[in-house]
Design a protein around this motif. Sequence first.
Motif, PDB file in Angstrom:
ATOM      1  N   VAL A  92       0.821  -1.189   0.477  1.00 29.62           N
ATOM      2  CA  VAL A  92      -0.195  -0.028   0.204  1.00 29.62           C
ATOM      3  C   VAL A  92       1.262   1.283  -0.080  1.00 29.62           C
ATOM      4  O   VAL A  92       2.081   1.126   0.909  1.00 29.62           O
ATOM      5  CB  VAL A  92      -0.658  -0.069   1.529  1.00 29.62           C
ATOM      6  N   PRO A  93       0.498   2.274  -1.119  1.00 23.46           N
ATOM      7  CA  PRO A  93       1.735   3.293  -1.015  1.00 23.46           C
ATOM      8  C   PRO A  93       1.348   4.453   0.246  1.00 23.46           C
ATOM      9  O   PRO A  93       0.032   4.569   0.979  1.00 23.46           O
ATOM     10  CB  PRO A  93       1.507   3.964  -2.188  1.00 23.46           C
ATOM     11  N   GLY A  94       2.556   4.897   1.263  1.00 24.37           N
ATOM     12  CA  GLY A  94       2.436   5.556   1.495  1.00 24.37           C
ATOM     13  C   GLY A  94       2.566   4.914   3.586  1.00 24.37           C
ATOM     14  O   GLY A  94       3.044   6.048   4.251  1.00 24.37           O
ATOM     15  N   HIS A  95       3.125   3.822   3.060  1.00 22.47           N
ATOM     16  CA  HIS A  95       3.321   3.324   4.351  1.00 22.47           C
ATOM     17  C   HIS A  95       4.867   2.785   4.603  1.00 22.47           C
ATOM     18  O   HIS A  95       5.620   2.142   3.368  1.00 22.47           O
ATOM     19  CB  HIS A  95       1.943   2.391   5.184  1.00 22.47           C
ATOM     20  N   PRO A  96       5.324   2.426   5.509  1.00 19.29           N
ATOM     21  CA  PRO A  96       6.818   1.443   5.789  1.00 19.29           C
ATOM     22  C   PRO A  96       6.252   0.679   4.965  1.00 19.29           C
ATOM     23  O   PRO A  96       5.540   0.063   5.768  1.00 19.29           O
ATOM     24  CB  PRO A  96       7.515   2.262   7.005  1.00 19.29           C
ATOM     25  N   LYS A 124       7.114  -8.579   1.668  1.00 20.27           N
ATOM     26  CA  LYS A 124       7.883  -7.275   2.392  1.00 20.27           C
ATOM     27  C   LYS A 124       6.992  -7.347   3.650  1.00 20.27           C
ATOM     28  O   LYS A 124       5.132  -7.730   3.508  1.00 20.27           O
ATOM     29  CB  LYS A 124       8.260  -5.792   1.891  1.00 20.27           C
ATOM     30  N   VAL A 125       7.303  -6.672   4.494  1.00 21.16           N
ATOM     31  CA  VAL A 125       6.001  -6.588   5.500  1.00 21.16           C
ATOM     32  C   VAL A 125       6.014  -4.959   6.016  1.00 21.16           C
ATOM     33  O   VAL A 125       6.583  -3.801   5.749  1.00 21.16           O
ATOM     34  CB  VAL A 125       6.423  -7.200   7.182  1.00 21.16           C
ATOM     35  N   GLN A 126       4.889  -4.812   6.035  1.00 19.85           N
ATOM     36  CA  GLN A 126       3.928  -2.756   6.355  1.00 19.85           C
ATOM     37  C   GLN A 126       3.946  -2.598   6.585  1.00 19.85           C
ATOM     38  O   GLN A 126       3.006  -4.025   6.980  1.00 19.85           O
ATOM     39  CB  GLN A 126       3.063  -3.382   5.151  1.00 19.85           C
ATOM     40  N   TRP A 127       3.239  -1.541   7.679  1.00 22.99           N
ATOM     41  CA  TRP A 127       2.808  -0.838   8.933  1.00 22.99           C
ATOM     42  C   TRP A 127       2.327   0.424   8.725  1.00 22.99           C
ATOM     43  O   TRP A 127       3.053   1.218   7.691  1.00 22.99           O
ATOM     44  CB  TRP A 127       3.456  -1.452  10.068  1.00 22.99           C
ATOM     45  N   HIS A 128       1.501   0.899   9.522  1.00 21.01           N
ATOM     46  CA  HIS A 128       1.079   2.340   9.441  1.00 21.01           C
ATOM     47  C   HIS A 128       2.087   3.015   9.876  1.00 21.01           C
ATOM     48  O   HIS A 128       2.650   2.990  10.781  1.00 21.01           O
ATOM     49  CB  HIS A 128      -0.336   2.311   9.860  1.00 21.01           C
ATOM     50  N   LYS A 129       2.375   4.597   8.792  1.00 19.26           N
ATOM     51  CA  LYS A 129       3.350   5.069   8.799  1.00 19.26           C
ATOM     52  C   LYS A 129       3.175   6.286  10.338  1.00 19.26           C
ATOM     53  O   LYS A 129       4.158   6.336  11.405  1.00 19.26           O
ATOM     54  CB  LYS A 129       3.518   5.878   8.268  1.00 19.26           C
ATOM     55  N   TYR A 130       1.505   6.040  11.519  1.00 20.56           N
ATOM     56  CA  TYR A 130       2.090   5.987  12.022  1.00 20.56           C
ATOM     57  C   TYR A 130       2.022   5.918  13.803  1.00 20.56           C
ATOM     58  O   TYR A 130       2.052   5.772  14.832  1.00 20.56           O
ATOM     59  CB  TYR A 130       0.160   7.068  13.006  1.00 20.56           C
ATOM     60  N   GLN A 131       1.619   3.988  13.480  1.00 21.92           N
ATOM     61  CA  GLN A 131       3.132   2.949  14.138  1.00 21.92           C
ATOM     62  C   GLN A 131       4.114   2.641  14.407  1.00 21.92           C
ATOM     63  O   GLN A 131       4.100   1.603  14.637  1.00 21.92           O
ATOM     64  CB  GLN A 131       1.523   2.007  14.143  1.00 21.92           C
TER      65      GLN A 131
END
Length: 326
Positions: A157-161, A274-281
């Motif tokens: 998902v674009p926008g998250h690390p 890849k593992v992805q998480w929310h930028k605010y977390q």
Amino acid sequence: MRYNKLDLNQLVVLDALLSTKSVGRAAERLFLSQPATSCSLSRLREYFEDELLIPVGKTQVLTPLAVELIKPVRDVLLQIQTITRARPTFEPATSTRRFTIESSDYVISVFLAEVVRRATRLAPLMQFDLRAISPQTPEHLDSGEAELLIAPEFATVPGHPAEALFEDTFSCLVCANHPNGGTSLTPDQYFEAAHVGVEWGGGRRVTFDARLISTGKRVRRQDVIAPNFTLVPELLIGTSRIATLPSRLAHQMAQRFPVRMLQCPISIPKFAEKVQWHKYQERDPAIAWLRTLLRETALDLPTVETDVASQRPSKPRSPKRRPHAG
């Protein structure tokens, strides 16, 4: 508490109304009565000077302003959630945190099953809600409903690390008594054969190999399309069909079902999950701990099986115990 004349408690109600587009469903989510939720909606309409929800037939739709509010309201609540969860230390041994992780059944089979086993030893009270990737996955990550997403690059998902976990290659899988008794196929045999394909994720996402092959001059004849990877062996047994699967999964299936691995006769680049998480977390200590466990488990994965000559169907066996993580 009010900020700029807005009762901040109403943000939670607003978020529920924007995501459900229903007073009734929002009330259920918040464990409030419908009259109380309707009163909150009235106050929000007065504050924003906008209807927010408009009845259209038997449903309600969001106004343009309401649509614009979805993301900033959700982002604010996620940041508040991160602040409230902040602790000097995180104790996995006593944590009762519940994690929602979205991935394919391939990832669950070859990777997350081991992660959960290790977590059981390190954090016995921790809970995991493993969900299949779906068309709603980007929304789930954006809203924080899913803490982690594990997927190949094209499905992130674009926008998250994000960070890479492990790589895999592709191998072919056939029934144990397939007419080809060798360990490989020629390109002609491969393209002339009937195939079992996989389109996953609820929205009929094609696999990485299918995306690449579709751009070439020759196409595969997919007689059967499965909704997930787990069903592939059952669809191969007793037929002369071929399936192209990630090698880790093909090797695992060859140990559990009467199927054989064959070398893939066409060149398909390896891919990374890849593992992805929310930028605010990013600074959530529990998510940081789980990401470390994911990395450690990925490092301990065996190398991708390349010697398929010795692969023969065998009786199901219990998974080997792996070294203690942490």
